[in-house]
Design a protein around this motif. Structure first.
Motif, PDB file in Angstrom:
ATOM      1  N   ALA A  70       0.855  -1.206   0.000  1.00  0.00           N
ATOM      2  CA  ALA A  70       0.000   0.000   0.000  1.00  0.00           C
ATOM      3  C   ALA A  70       0.885   1.248   0.000  1.00  0.00           C
ATOM      4  O   ALA A  70       0.605   2.226  -0.724  1.00  0.00           O
ATOM      5  N   ALA A  71       1.952   1.229   0.791  1.00  0.00           N
ATOM      6  CA  ALA A  71       2.851   2.399   0.876  1.00  0.00           C
ATOM      7  C   ALA A  71       3.502   2.679  -0.477  1.00  0.00           C
ATOM      8  O   ALA A  71       3.672   3.837  -0.868  1.00  0.00           O
ATOM      9  N   ILE A  72       3.861   1.619  -1.201  1.00  0.00           N
ATOM     10  CA  ILE A  72       4.481   1.803  -2.521  1.00  0.00           C
ATOM     11  C   ILE A  72       3.462   2.441  -3.480  1.00  0.00           C
ATOM     12  O   ILE A  72       3.792   3.361  -4.231  1.00  0.00           O
ATOM     13  N   SER A  73       2.223   1.976  -3.426  1.00  0.00           N
ATOM     14  CA  SER A  73       1.205   2.528  -4.334  1.00  0.00           C
ATOM     15  C   SER A  73       0.976   4.004  -4.083  1.00  0.00           C
ATOM     16  O   SER A  73       0.701   4.757  -5.014  1.00  0.00           O
ATOM     17  N   SER A  74       1.065   4.427  -2.807  1.00  0.00           N
ATOM     18  CA  SER A  74       0.756   5.832  -2.525  1.00  0.00           C
ATOM     19  C   SER A  74       2.007   6.651  -2.205  1.00  0.00           C
ATOM     20  O   SER A  74       1.894   7.807  -1.790  1.00  0.00           O
ATOM     21  N   CYS A  75       3.199   6.072  -2.393  1.00  0.00           N
ATOM     22  CA  CYS A  75       4.472   6.745  -2.066  1.00  0.00           C
ATOM     23  C   CYS A  75       4.418   7.347  -0.659  1.00  0.00           C
ATOM     24  O   CYS A  75       4.695   8.546  -0.462  1.00  0.00           O
ATOM     25  N   ASP A  76       4.050   6.529   0.314  1.00  0.00           N
ATOM     26  CA  ASP A  76       3.900   7.004   1.698  1.00  0.00           C
ATOM     27  C   ASP A  76       5.108   6.530   2.513  1.00  0.00           C
ATOM     28  O   ASP A  76       5.191   5.378   2.919  1.00  0.00           O
ATOM     29  N   GLU A  82       6.099   7.194   5.505  1.00  0.00           N
ATOM     30  CA  GLU A  82       5.856   6.810   6.900  1.00  0.00           C
ATOM     31  C   GLU A  82       5.350   5.363   6.967  1.00  0.00           C
ATOM     32  O   GLU A  82       5.864   4.544   7.726  1.00  0.00           O
ATOM     33  N   GLN A  83       4.382   5.062   6.119  1.00  0.00           N
ATOM     34  CA  GLN A  83       3.830   3.698   6.119  1.00  0.00           C
ATOM     35  C   GLN A  83       4.900   2.680   5.700  1.00  0.00           C
ATOM     36  O   GLN A  83       5.027   1.605   6.289  1.00  0.00           O
ATOM     37  N   LEU A  84       5.702   3.065   4.704  1.00  0.00           N
ATOM     38  CA  LEU A  84       6.755   2.155   4.235  1.00  0.00           C
ATOM     39  C   LEU A  84       7.794   1.932   5.339  1.00  0.00           C
ATOM     40  O   LEU A  84       8.175   0.799   5.643  1.00  0.00           O
ATOM     41  N   GLY A  85       8.238   3.041   5.916  1.00  0.00           N
ATOM     42  CA  GLY A  85       9.298   2.978   6.927  1.00  0.00           C
ATOM     43  C   GLY A  85       8.876   2.194   8.160  1.00  0.00           C
ATOM     44  O   GLY A  85       9.630   1.351   8.656  1.00  0.00           O
ATOM     45  N   ILE A  86       7.667   2.471   8.643  1.00  0.00           N
ATOM     46  CA  ILE A  86       7.202   1.768   9.851  1.00  0.00           C
ATOM     47  C   ILE A  86       7.160   0.260   9.584  1.00  0.00           C
ATOM     48  O   ILE A  86       7.682  -0.539  10.367  1.00  0.00           O
ATOM     49  N   ALA A  87       6.576  -0.123   8.452  1.00  0.00           N
ATOM     50  CA  ALA A  87       6.440  -1.565   8.178  1.00  0.00           C
ATOM     51  C   ALA A  87       7.810  -2.212   7.982  1.00  0.00           C
ATOM     52  O   ALA A  87       8.058  -3.320   8.466  1.00  0.00           O
ATOM     53  N   ALA A  88       8.723  -1.535   7.282  1.00  0.00           N
ATOM     54  CA  ALA A  88      10.047  -2.126   7.015  1.00  0.00           C
ATOM     55  C   ALA A  88      10.862  -2.247   8.308  1.00  0.00           C
ATOM     56  O   ALA A  88      11.494  -3.272   8.563  1.00  0.00           O
ATOM     57  N   GLU A  89      10.835  -1.190   9.116  1.00  0.00           N
ATOM     58  CA  GLU A  89      11.610  -1.217  10.369  1.00  0.00           C
ATOM     59  C   GLU A  89      11.056  -2.286  11.310  1.00  0.00           C
ATOM     60  O   GLU A  89      11.797  -3.075  11.899  1.00  0.00           O
ATOM     61  N   ARG A  90       9.736  -2.321  11.424  1.00  0.00           N
ATOM     62  CA  ARG A  90       9.068  -3.311  12.284  1.00  0.00           C
ATOM     63  C   ARG A  90       9.405  -4.736  11.812  1.00  0.00           C
ATOM     64  O   ARG A  90       9.692  -5.619  12.605  1.00  0.00           O
TER      65      ARG A  90
END
Ligand code: PMV
Length: 332
Positions: free
Chosen positions: A239-245, A247-255
């Motif tokens: 979802a983060a990739i689709s919307s270039c978000d 914060e969403q990308l970073g949180i999910a990757a770090e977690r």
């Protein structure tokens, strides 16, 4: 299915005869944002879960192979001869043996890695992907990328994602023969996304990712929650990739990276790749975030960190990490 059966399935007899002049090939590093951790089939590197990576198009492995008349294969890494008894050479020769069968050709392999090898910097992924591309050119296979991805997977699981640039999903697949377990490129471009490499030292790691993975699956009760974690993180990352978000990308990757390391720490004997320097760097990242800078990290089977941020925050990141090596994955 065994690795040799997969090769017989994908390549014809004609594909086994070396007949072309050497050419240099390149495969990029790929850094998983949602990790591959744990195999359901050790022999052919079938993963327990899907995973998703981003390629670093300016860093990777350059490989050239030649036919030679010696009794053994010779391997050169960054211009230096590698003894056949080393882990590096053993893995490579075992991979070549899969294709060689009973034939008696021997190769000289010249390989250049842009990053230290076996240090948790994904060098084996680009290494095996480049070797497969070199073999393809050398034997004139003319097979599709999906098949090349399956062959690269036999060398090192994560290598199946290094056949493309950009974001790549490695779908776990359902079949026991592994024919549906390969990389799939994601059509997305995120031009202001940046990845920063924080390389803390050049040494090889003490526990290989293969051993650490095996131990985690076998001994960590915590590993049972890993597929659930991946399910959530993959959904968020896509979802983060689709919307270039960021914060969403970073949180999910770090977690996702921290959860993977948690499963390793919960194995016995425990595997801990982080050093004091890794933890200090994490503190600095969290401090930067507290100050409003959207910077996140991911970590593989080594002490190094890879930062995720947007171009607009480059100066903030450099101020705290002057030695960071920054890559723009979509600008090459
Ligand atoms: O492909 P391998 O056996 O080198 O394992 C890679 C494991 C991680 O780098 C930690 C995760 C990943 O998905 O790349």
């Amino acid at each position: 299915m065994t690795p040799s059966e997969i090769i017989d399935y994908l390549l014809s007899e004609q594909n086994r005869i070396p007949d072309t002049s050497p050419c240099m090939v390149f495969a990029p590093l790929n850094i998983a944002l949602c990790k591959y951790w744990g195999k359901r089939d050790e022999a052919i590197n079938l993963p327990v879960t899907s995973s998703l990576s981003i390629a670093l198009p300016t860093l990777g492995t350059h490989t050239r192979i030649y036919l030679h008349d010696e009794p053994h294969d010779s391997i050169y890494l960054n211009g230096r001869f590698v003894e056949r008894t080393t882990t590096f050479a053993t893995k490579l020769i075992a991979f070549l043996d899969l294709f060689r069968g009973n034939a008696n050709w021997r190769l000289r392999i010249d390989t250049q890695s842009d990053v230290p090898v076996a240090a948790g910097l994904a060098s084996s992924a680009s290494g095996f992907a480049a070797l497969v591309l070199a073999l393809e050119a050398f034997f004139d296979w003319s097979i599709d990328k999906k098949s090349l991805s399956i062959l690269a997977r036999l060398g090192s699981g994560s290598a199946c994602r290094s056949l493309w640039t950009g974001f790549v999903l490695w779908q776990r697949g359902e079949q026991n023969n592994g024919m549906d377990s390969h990389g799939i490129p994601i059509a997305a471009k995120w031009t202001d996304l940046r990845m920063g490499l924080l390389i803390f030292h050049q040494e090889a790691k003490s526990v290989s990712s293969r051993v650490a993975m095996q131990r985690t699956v076998k001994t960590a009760t915590l590993y049972q929650s890993w597929p659930l974690q991946v399910e959530q993180d993959l959904t968020d990352i896509q979802a983060a990739i689709s919307s270039c978000d960021i914060e969403q990308l970073g949180i999910a990757a770090e977690r996702n990276a921290l959860a993977m390391h948690a499963t390793m720490m919960a194995s016995w004997p425990p595997v801990i790749y982080s050093t004091a320097t890794t933890l200090q760097a994490m503190q600095k990242i969290w401090q930067l975030r507290a100050e409003g800078v959207a910077v996140y990290f991911t970590q593989d089977a080594g002490p190094h960190l890879k930062l995720l941020f947007l171009e607009r925050d480059t100066a903030h990141v450099k101020a705290v990490f002057p030695d960071v090596h920054i890559v723009a994955p979509f600008e090459s």
